[in-house]
Design a protein around this motif. Structure first.
Motif, short mmCIF file in Angstrom:
data_model
loop_
_atom_site.label_atom_id
_atom_site.label_comp_id
_atom_site.label_asym_id
_atom_site.label_seq_id
_atom_site.Cartn_x
_atom_site.Cartn_y
_atom_site.Cartn_z
N TYR B 50 0.74 -1.36 -0.58
CA TYR B 50 0.20 -0.21 0.25
C TYR B 50 0.63 1.39 0.03
O TYR B 50 0.94 2.42 -1.10
CB TYR B 50 -1.10 -0.06 0.89
CG TYR B 50 -2.00 -0.89 0.82
CD1 TYR B 50 -2.99 -0.53 -0.31
CD2 TYR B 50 -2.34 -1.59 1.81
CE1 TYR B 50 -4.39 -1.23 0.00
CE2 TYR B 50 -3.86 -2.21 1.24
CZ TYR B 50 -4.66 -2.40 -0.07
OH TYR B 50 -5.60 -2.80 -0.24
N ILE B 51 2.17 1.67 0.88
CA ILE B 51 2.77 2.75 0.68
C ILE B 51 3.07 2.39 -0.81
O ILE B 51 3.29 3.81 -1.04
CB ILE B 51 4.16 2.17 1.44
CG1 ILE B 51 3.21 2.14 2.59
CG2 ILE B 51 5.07 3.69 1.36
CD1 ILE B 51 4.80 1.75 3.88
N TYR B 53 1.32 2.17 -3.20
CA TYR B 53 1.01 1.86 -4.21
C TYR B 53 0.62 3.61 -4.01
O TYR B 53 0.21 4.23 -5.01
CB TYR B 53 -0.42 1.04 -3.56
CG TYR B 53 -1.91 1.37 -4.54
CD1 TYR B 53 -2.22 1.20 -6.15
CD2 TYR B 53 -2.72 2.60 -3.57
CE1 TYR B 53 -2.93 1.82 -6.58
CE2 TYR B 53 -3.82 2.73 -4.42
CZ TYR B 53 -4.26 2.18 -6.22
OH TYR B 53 -4.92 3.31 -5.93
N LEU B 54 0.71 4.28 -2.70
CA LEU B 54 0.02 5.29 -2.33
C LEU B 54 1.42 5.95 -3.38
O LEU B 54 0.71 7.13 -3.96
CB LEU B 54 0.00 4.85 -0.73
CG LEU B 54 -1.20 6.27 -0.42
CD1 LEU B 54 -1.15 5.92 1.04
CD2 LEU B 54 -2.29 7.09 -0.97
N LEU B 55 2.46 5.62 -3.11
CA LEU B 55 3.50 6.94 -3.75
C LEU B 55 3.13 6.89 -5.09
O LEU B 55 3.54 8.18 -5.82
CB LEU B 55 4.90 6.82 -3.48
CG LEU B 55 5.10 7.11 -1.84
CD1 LEU B 55 6.71 5.97 -0.74
CD2 LEU B 55 5.30 8.31 -1.23
N LYS B 57 0.45 6.03 -6.86
CA LYS B 57 -0.66 7.08 -7.04
C LYS B 57 -1.02 8.83 -7.09
O LYS B 57 -1.01 9.21 -8.36
CB LYS B 57 -2.06 6.38 -6.45
CG LYS B 57 -3.41 7.46 -6.58
CD LYS B 57 -3.79 5.24 -8.10
CE LYS B 57 -5.12 6.44 -8.49
NZ LYS B 57 -5.37 5.88 -9.99
N THR B 58 0.02 9.16 -5.31
CA THR B 58 0.41 10.54 -5.74
C THR B 58 0.96 11.38 -6.88
O THR B 58 1.00 12.08 -6.63
CB THR B 58 0.72 10.71 -3.80
OG1 THR B 58 1.30 9.98 -3.82
CG2 THR B 58 -1.37 10.26 -3.60
N ILE B 115 -9.33 2.33 4.63
CA ILE B 115 -8.74 3.51 4.72
C ILE B 115 -8.26 3.19 2.97
O ILE B 115 -8.89 4.51 1.91
CB ILE B 115 -6.78 3.06 4.54
CG1 ILE B 115 -6.73 3.83 6.37
CG2 ILE B 115 -5.96 4.33 4.58
CD1 ILE B 115 -5.00 3.39 6.82
N PHE B 116 -8.83 1.54 2.69
CA PHE B 116 -8.55 2.06 1.49
C PHE B 116 -9.86 1.00 0.21
O PHE B 116 -9.99 0.55 -0.92
CB PHE B 116 -7.25 0.93 0.91
CG PHE B 116 -5.73 1.59 1.17
CD1 PHE B 116 -5.08 2.83 0.71
CD2 PHE B 116 -5.39 1.25 2.41
CE1 PHE B 116 -3.88 3.58 1.00
CE2 PHE B 116 -4.01 1.81 2.49
CZ PHE B 116 -2.92 2.75 1.95
N ARG B 121 -6.64 -3.57 -5.87
CA ARG B 121 -5.61 -1.59 -6.44
C ARG B 121 -4.58 -2.16 -7.49
O ARG B 121 -3.81 -2.90 -6.38
CB ARG B 121 -5.62 -1.03 -6.03
CG ARG B 121 -6.68 -0.38 -5.14
CD ARG B 121 -7.15 0.77 -3.91
NE ARG B 121 -7.95 0.82 -3.20
CZ ARG B 121 -8.11 2.14 -3.81
NH1 ARG B 121 -8.16 3.16 -4.56
NH2 ARG B 121 -10.02 2.04 -3.17
#
Lengths: 328, 289
Positions: B50-51, B53-55, B57-58, B115-116, B121
């Motif tokens: 998830y870390i 993925y977040l990076l 995505k953002t 959160i997700f 994803r």
């Protein structure tokens, strides 16, 4: 004196539970069924780990085997669940015996034995997911008849009937545990739990005693599985054999007080009611809060483990002046 | 069915297996030093995913660039978890430790779920479908990169334990705890570093795994179990064993997924686990009892 007090309290509790369906509504009955079902399974697991010290993290295996034995026999041949319970218990005792035999004979101990039990449970879960005679991954649905009259022989009927069935089963396991703890086998188990080498040195056949614990625990768990099949009417290998079921099943016993007679029952009631309360709360805050409920559950669990490592019951028993209970 | 084709499956399985190995490495290191079985391992793996993925995505960054961030993030989580929670439970019976980490796992999984959400994803990489042709063989570029990085990190961890002062001190704690305390090692800190490093490995493994599969919260239990299978097969506490176990499981999954149903692939992993537990309880590369 102390025993007398314990017996009186037990009788009081039993009377209250017997009267509950007359006082409460359907919702209360459904929650109590869940409590008693979990208490039943926790007691059965407690025989193996609490009394004999053999950690099983795969008890969903026996729930699933019982559920599928009872369910499939009824589905295909209309066999009454009471016969299904005997068949399921026999199958589970056999499988438990095989796992126990392999584990104890090959010297698989501690964490490794626990992982062995998980491996067998998961293996069987996937096996049943592809076992078409019992519906495979699309599930097994037990035929539901109209629920306006109770058929105790075939376990088809209203919630109150299921309530009394599981209450009877729980009480029966309690009596079995009480009996065995006072017997020679019960003392053997506790000797093995405390120090297996010492027990062996005293001439106890530890292999036989441990096998008895595994097989009895497995058989009783499977009987609970048959109840589960007939109460829910739907069986999926995914959920009947699920890892999280194995875990939920043991949480109550450990939280309540492993190795005691009453701890698993108390723990199962506490956790089930807690789960139910958190579900209600989550519903009040709208959906999407499923995660919150489980987080709360996890945090409360953390606190209990941190503060009451030996479980809730031993301390409570002291408070109530019930130390006399043979609870060691 | 051509031999090239079978060899291709074997190569894909081996490469995925290397990433599995990196994940299991963390579990093995934590057990090897502290004798703590980390039942929240799959949760940490998914945390790493998830870390990354977040990076992605953002900031739109390649997950490979984000690997150090995922590893560092998980190091901090692991360090704090050991220092302020697990450390108080080192001496308790196994089943209590198990419950403790299970409760931690429960909190993690459901935090991810909140959160997700439950949906899968994934990342779309520009080179996702690139491949190298080696003679008649076709090798996925992504899989090859992931495997190479995984093996590199494993080698670095091995070097750390063999060569550095801290690494040697950690091994001293594992070999003889009392001795380590007598010579004045800060055992609490060293344990926390070990847990942190184990978590960092699994975080890095998660970032790499995101290149190969989509992430969703319910992967957690699967990865925890997979981690156990791998380290038991390889030998709990043995670092090369974790890599070997990872590759074996990668291979068995690839072949089972191809020749039978994909849903049956983990049955072979569990079957293999049962056999190893019975006939080589210390694992293939484990030290004697």
């Amino acid at each position: 004196m102390a025993m007398g007090r314990a017996t009186r309290m037990l009788i009081g509790l039993m009377v209250a539970l017997l009267l509950a369906p007359f006082i409460g509504n359907d919702y209360l009955v459904s929650v109590l069924i869940l409590c008693l079902f979990n208490a039943y399974l926790a007691q059965a697991w407690n025989i193996m780990m609490g009394f004999a010290g053999q950690l099983s993290l795969g008890h969903a295996l026996y729930v699933g085997l019982g559920a599928y034995a009872g369910g499939a026999l009824f589905f295909h041949y209309g066999t009454p669940p009471w016969i299904g319970m005997i068949v399921g218990a026999a199958i589970a005792a056999l499988v438990g015996g095989v796992i126990g035999f392999l584990g104890f004979r090959f010297g698989v101990k501690g964490v490794y034995f626990a992982l062995l039990t998980i491996a067998f449970a998961e293996f069987t879960r996937i096996l049943f997911d592809h076992f078409t005679w019992v519906g495979g991954s699309s599930g097994l649905y037990l035929p539901v008849v109209r629920a306006d009259h109770d058929n105790l022989l075939l376990l088809r009927g209203r919630p109150a009937m299921f309530y009394y069935v599981i209450l009877g089963l729980s009480a029966a396991v309690f009596l079995i545990c009480h009996r065995i703890l006072g017997s020679r086998l019960g003392y053997y188990w506790r000797a093995i739990r405390e120090d297996q080498d010492a027990a062996q040195a005293l001439g106890i056949d530890t292999f036989k005693a441990k096998m008895a614990a595994v097989m009895l625990s497995a058989a009783l768990t499977a009987v609970g599985g048959v109840f589960y099949a007939f109460y829910t009417n739907t069986l999926y290998a995914e959920s009947a054999f699920a890892m999280h079921r194995s875990i939920e099943l043991i949480l109550g016993a450990i939280i309540g007080g492993m190795g005691t007679l009453f701890g698993p029952i108390l723990g199962a009631f506490l956790l089930t009611l807690l789960g139910e309360l958190l579900t209600r709360l989550a519903e009040n805050f709208g959906h999407g809060f499923e995660g919150v409920k489980q987080i709360g559950y996890g945090l409360i669990l953390l606190v209990i483990i941190a503060l009451r490592r030996e479980g809730v019951w031993p301390r409570l028993a002291k408070r109530l002046g019930l130390d006399g209970e043979k609870a060691s | 069915m051509s031999p090239e084709f079978i060899l291709g499956i074997a190569i894909a399985g081996t490469l995925t297996g290397a990433v599995y190995g990196l994940m299991a490495l963390g579990l093995s290191a934590i057990f090897g030093v502290m004798r703590v079985v980390n039942f929240a391992h799959g949760e940490m793996m998914v945390g790493g995913m998830y870390i990354a993925y977040l990076l992605y995505k953002t900031m739109g960054l390649d997950p490979i660039m984000m690997l150090p961030v995922a590893a560092l993030g998980l190091f901090v989580v692991g360090y704090l978890l050991q220092r302020y929670l697990v450390n108080y439970f080192i001496e308790v019976p196994e089943h209590v430790q198990f419950l403790l980490l299970l409760a931690v796992a429960m909190v993690f999984t459901n935090a991810f779920l909140m959160i997700f959400g439950p949906d899968a994803r994934g990342v779309q990489l520009p080179y996702a479908f690139d491949s190298y042709n080696v003679g008649p063989l076709v090798i996925d570029k992504v899989r090859l990169i992931a495997a190479v990085i995984a093996v590199l990190i494993a080698a670095l961890l091995g070097l750390f334990f063999a060569k550095t002062r801290t690494g040697k001190a950690i091994r001293a704690c594992a070999d003889n705890l009392t001795g380590a305390q007598v010579v004045g090692l800060d055992v609490k800190h060293l344990y926390a570093v070990t847990f942190g490093l184990g978590a960092a490995c699994v975080g890095a493994g998660g970032a790499l795994m995101l290149l190969l599969v989509d992430v969703h919260p319910h992967l957690t239990t699967d990865y925890t179990l997979l981690g156990f299978i791998i380290v038991i097969i390889g030998g709990l506490g043995s670092l090369p064993g974790a890599l070997l176990g990872g590759v074996l499981i990668g291979l068995s999954e690839a072949f089972a997924g191809f020749f039978l149903a994909a849903s049956m692939k983990s049955m072979f992993a569990f079957g293999l686990l049962i056999l190893v537990l019975l006939f080589r309880p210390n694992g293939l590369l484990g030290r004697g009892a």
